[in-house]
Every structure is written in C-alpha cells, then in structure tokens.
Scaffold this motif. Structure first.
Motif, PDB file in Angstrom:
ATOM      1  N   ARG A  67       5.693   4.799  11.211  1.00  0.00           N
ATOM      2  CA  ARG A  67       7.096   5.224  11.165  1.00  0.00           C
ATOM      3  C   ARG A  67       7.971   4.150  10.552  1.00  0.00           C
ATOM      4  O   ARG A  67       8.893   4.458   9.790  1.00  0.00           O
ATOM      5  N   ASP A  68       7.662   2.880  10.842  1.00  0.00           N
ATOM      6  CA  ASP A  68       8.411   1.786  10.208  1.00  0.00           C
ATOM      7  C   ASP A  68       8.162   1.759   8.708  1.00  0.00           C
ATOM      8  O   ASP A  68       9.080   1.515   7.911  1.00  0.00           O
ATOM      9  N   VAL A  69       6.922   2.015   8.313  1.00  0.00           N
ATOM     10  CA  VAL A  69       6.593   2.038   6.881  1.00  0.00           C
ATOM     11  C   VAL A  69       7.345   3.169   6.186  1.00  0.00           C
ATOM     12  O   VAL A  69       7.890   2.994   5.084  1.00  0.00           O
ATOM     13  N   ALA A  80       9.655  10.933   8.232  1.00  0.00           N
ATOM     14  CA  ALA A  80       9.694  11.034   6.773  1.00  0.00           C
ATOM     15  C   ALA A  80      10.861  11.890   6.309  1.00  0.00           C
ATOM     16  O   ALA A  80      11.564  11.544   5.345  1.00  0.00           O
ATOM     17  N   ARG A  81      11.078  13.001   6.982  1.00  0.00           N
ATOM     18  CA  ARG A  81      12.179  13.887   6.613  1.00  0.00           C
ATOM     19  C   ARG A  81      13.521  13.156   6.721  1.00  0.00           C
ATOM     20  O   ARG A  81      14.378  13.257   5.837  1.00  0.00           O
ATOM     21  N   GLN A  82      13.697  12.417   7.798  1.00  0.00           N
ATOM     22  CA  GLN A  82      14.932  11.654   7.966  1.00  0.00           C
ATOM     23  C   GLN A  82      15.083  10.581   6.891  1.00  0.00           C
ATOM     24  O   GLN A  82      16.216  10.207   6.529  1.00  0.00           O
ATOM     25  N   GLY A 128       1.919   9.564  -9.714  1.00  0.00           N
ATOM     26  CA  GLY A 128       1.539   8.152  -9.767  1.00  0.00           C
ATOM     27  C   GLY A 128       2.380   7.279  -8.863  1.00  0.00           C
ATOM     28  O   GLY A 128       1.902   6.256  -8.345  1.00  0.00           O
ATOM     29  N   ALA A 129       3.639   7.666  -8.653  1.00  0.00           N
ATOM     30  CA  ALA A 129       4.535   6.876  -7.807  1.00  0.00           C
ATOM     31  C   ALA A 129       4.406   7.220  -6.329  1.00  0.00           C
ATOM     32  O   ALA A 129       4.985   6.536  -5.477  1.00  0.00           O
ATOM     33  N   ALA A 130       3.665   8.281  -6.018  1.00  0.00           N
ATOM     34  CA  ALA A 130       3.469   8.655  -4.609  1.00  0.00           C
ATOM     35  C   ALA A 130       2.693   7.554  -3.888  1.00  0.00           C
ATOM     36  O   ALA A 130       1.867   6.853  -4.479  1.00  0.00           O
ATOM     37  N   HIS A 131       2.964   7.404  -2.608  1.00  0.00           N
ATOM     38  CA  HIS A 131       2.300   6.375  -1.809  1.00  0.00           C
ATOM     39  C   HIS A 131       1.267   7.009  -0.884  1.00  0.00           C
ATOM     40  O   HIS A 131       1.555   7.985  -0.188  1.00  0.00           O
ATOM     41  N   LEU A 132       0.083   6.425  -0.902  1.00  0.00           N
ATOM     42  CA  LEU A 132      -0.944   6.783   0.072  1.00  0.00           C
ATOM     43  C   LEU A 132      -0.813   5.852   1.267  1.00  0.00           C
ATOM     44  O   LEU A 132      -0.808   4.625   1.110  1.00  0.00           O
ATOM     45  N   LEU A 133      -0.703   6.429   2.451  1.00  0.00           N
ATOM     46  CA  LEU A 133      -0.699   5.645   3.684  1.00  0.00           C
ATOM     47  C   LEU A 133      -1.972   5.957   4.455  1.00  0.00           C
ATOM     48  O   LEU A 133      -2.142   7.066   4.971  1.00  0.00           O
ATOM     49  N   VAL A 190      -2.224   0.280   4.185  1.00  0.00           N
ATOM     50  CA  VAL A 190      -2.692   0.663   5.510  1.00  0.00           C
ATOM     51  C   VAL A 190      -1.513   0.650   6.475  1.00  0.00           C
ATOM     52  O   VAL A 190      -0.668  -0.251   6.427  1.00  0.00           O
ATOM     53  N   ALA A 191      -1.434   1.647   7.326  1.00  0.00           N
ATOM     54  CA  ALA A 191      -0.464   1.675   8.418  1.00  0.00           C
ATOM     55  C   ALA A 191      -1.197   2.089   9.687  1.00  0.00           C
ATOM     56  O   ALA A 191      -2.238   2.754   9.626  1.00  0.00           O
TER      57      ALA A 191
END
Length: 309
Positions: free
Chosen positions: A237-239, A277-279, A175-180, A218-219
């Motif tokens: 990448r900023d998001v 994302a990994r960073q 539920g806390a995961a973000h969809l981009l 949206v990104a």
C-alpha cells in the motif's frame, strides 16, 4: 537422494489450510494464531473471510493440484499415491498420516506448498509433520523436496499470469506499467528472514527477465503482529501511494508468494490494495495465482522426481 523410486510409496502435499464454511472461521483462526493475536484483530480477519461466504479456496485448489500431480507423475512413469495434509484445517496432517499408514505407506516425499523458506513456513511445516507422525504413532519416513521459488515451471507460469495482465494495458502505456511482485511479509525476528527475502528477489528477477519488463519491484503484504515489531518492507500500500505520487498510471500486482487464491490474495490485494490504488489514481490489475496450471504442476513433478531418482 540415492534411494530408487521403488523405495517411495507416496507424495504428501503439505499446505496451510483454510475454513470451508462460516462456522469454521473462528476455530480455524484460533488454531492458526494459538493465542498470539489480540481478539479484536482476529475479529477483523474473520470479517475478511465472511466477505467471501466464510470459505477459503485453499482446500479445493490444493486437492486439484494434488490430483494433477498424481496424474502427471503417473504419465511420467512414477505411479505414486498423492495425499494432502493441512497444517490448520481438515484434512489435518495427523489424520492424513494415519490414513497413509493404514494404506501401507512407509516412505514419503514431502512437498511443501510454500514458495519460500523461513522458520514460520518451511521449518514449521516439517516440524508439524514430525509432530503429526509422533501423535499418530505411525512409522513413516519422509524426504522433502527443494523449495519452489526457482523451478522453471513455476517461473514460466507466473510469467504467463503477469503477461495476461500486461496485455490488458494499452500498448502505448504497457512499458511504463509497474509490476509489483508480492509475498507475505515476515518479521525480522525470523532467523531465515534474509534467505526468504533473497529467494523472493530471485524469483521476481527471473519473471521480470522472462517478460523483458524493466519497471518492477518487490513489495510485501499481509503483515500482522505488533506495529512496533519490524517486518519486511515496503508494504504494497505504501508502494502504491508512492507510485501514484510519481504519476504511474498502471500497476500489475503479481502474488508470486502464493500458489493459490487465499484470503491474503482475495482481500488484501483484490479489495484493500485495489482501494489504495484507486485513491492513488492507479489502474490496478492482479495477476492470477498459479493454481493447478500445467506448468506449475510440472514444477511440482520435477521437485518430486529429483527426490526419487
């Protein structure tokens, strides 16, 4: 449209195109950019293609989509021939319209595989088709479908792709995961930039609603051009950096603006965004593109049917 289906001979599926082998890369990029992009930038993008053997999946997937559409239309009682024409690589639009004319085609349904409308996508494709018909010296008339962005089959397929990724995330964290939801960025100089952004937002909203998932946004991705020129934001990448700083652990990127894997998906998301994302300490999943999924092909068939009925 008021014409009956007998007035139409064929469907022309119109796509961007992509290189098929390493030696195609630079001629392809030169055709795409037409001198508008510095040589060093072209070399950077060429390297992206080289990472994948110099081959883009666009042609293969587009032909699968076209064949699936032909079969579905036939099954629905619309036995129309389906052709593929590419803007930037073979089969080029001019060659396709010549073949259509040789085959006796007169009236065509134009199906543009751009999800959203802008001058640089939708309008340019129509201009390219008109130029190809003029260059070929053939007599073809064409009626275009509406865009894909709000078609139920498209929304359903994107939702299914996103759901596949969400189900990989442990239930307590899901539920806390973000969809981009990502689409190709667009310069503000494009006169249809507002319409484009509205259509992206509408389809993203529809998918998030179908999934009953509240954490989404949206990104934009894959911007090019001069750094000082304003383009649609925020950049993915900023998001991702911001979400990482806020303690978000899981992100699902949904390439809602792309109907098949291309270099913007394979490199810009699977490599570049993944590394960002990994960073940022985020587990990054990328939803599959719609490709030739049955639901997506159903959306294409619905668009064609609306024109010919």
């Amino acid at each position: 449209m008021t014409e009956n289906q007998d007035a139409f001979d064929a469907v022309l599926v119109i796509a961007f195109g992509g290189p098929e082998r390493p030696e195609d890369i630079r001629p392809f990029l030169a055709r795409v950019t037409q001198g508008r992009v510095p040589a060093e930038r072209l070399e950077t993008v060429a390297h992206h293609y080289e990472l994948f053997g110099g081959r883009s999946p666009v042609k293969e997937v587009t032909f699968r989509q076209a064949e699936a559409l032909r079969t579905m239309l036939k099954d629905q009682g619309l036995p129309l021939a389906v052709y593929v024409g590419m803007r930037n690589w073979h089969p080029l639009l001019v060659d396709t319209v010549q073949q259509m004319s040789r085959d006796g085609v007169n009236r065509v349904v134009g199906l543009i595989l751009s999800v959203y409308q802008s001058r640089s996508s939708w309008d340019q494709y129509q201009s390219d088709v008109a130029n190809a018909i003029a260059e070929a010296g053939v007599d073809l008339s064409i009626a275009y479908t509406e865009p894909l962005f709000d078609q139920p089959g498209f929304i359903q397929t994107v939702s299914s792709r996103a759901k596949e990724c969400l189900e990989e995330i442990p239930q307590p964290d899901r539920g806390a995961a973000h969809l981009l939801f990502t689409a190709h960025s667009l310069p503000h100089s494009d006169p249809q930039v507002k319409l484009y952004a509205e259509q992206v937002a509408r389809s993203a909203t529809s998918v998030a609603k179908a999934l009953a998932h509240e954490n989404w946004q949206v990104a934009y991705q894959s911007r090019s051009g001069r750094p000082q020129d304003p383009w649609l934001e925020p950049d993915i990448r900023d998001v991702l950096r911001d979400l990482g700083a806020r303690g978000v652990n899981h992100v699902v990127a949904v390439p809602i603006g792309f109907v098949c894997d291309n270099i913007e998906v394979l490199y810009d998301l699977d490599i570049e965004a993944m590394d960002t994302a990994r960073q940022a300490g985020i587990t990054f999943l990328r939803a599959k593109t719609v490709n030739d999924d049955h639901g997506f092909v159903d959306a294409l068939a619905a668009l064609v049917t609306t024109v010919v009925s």
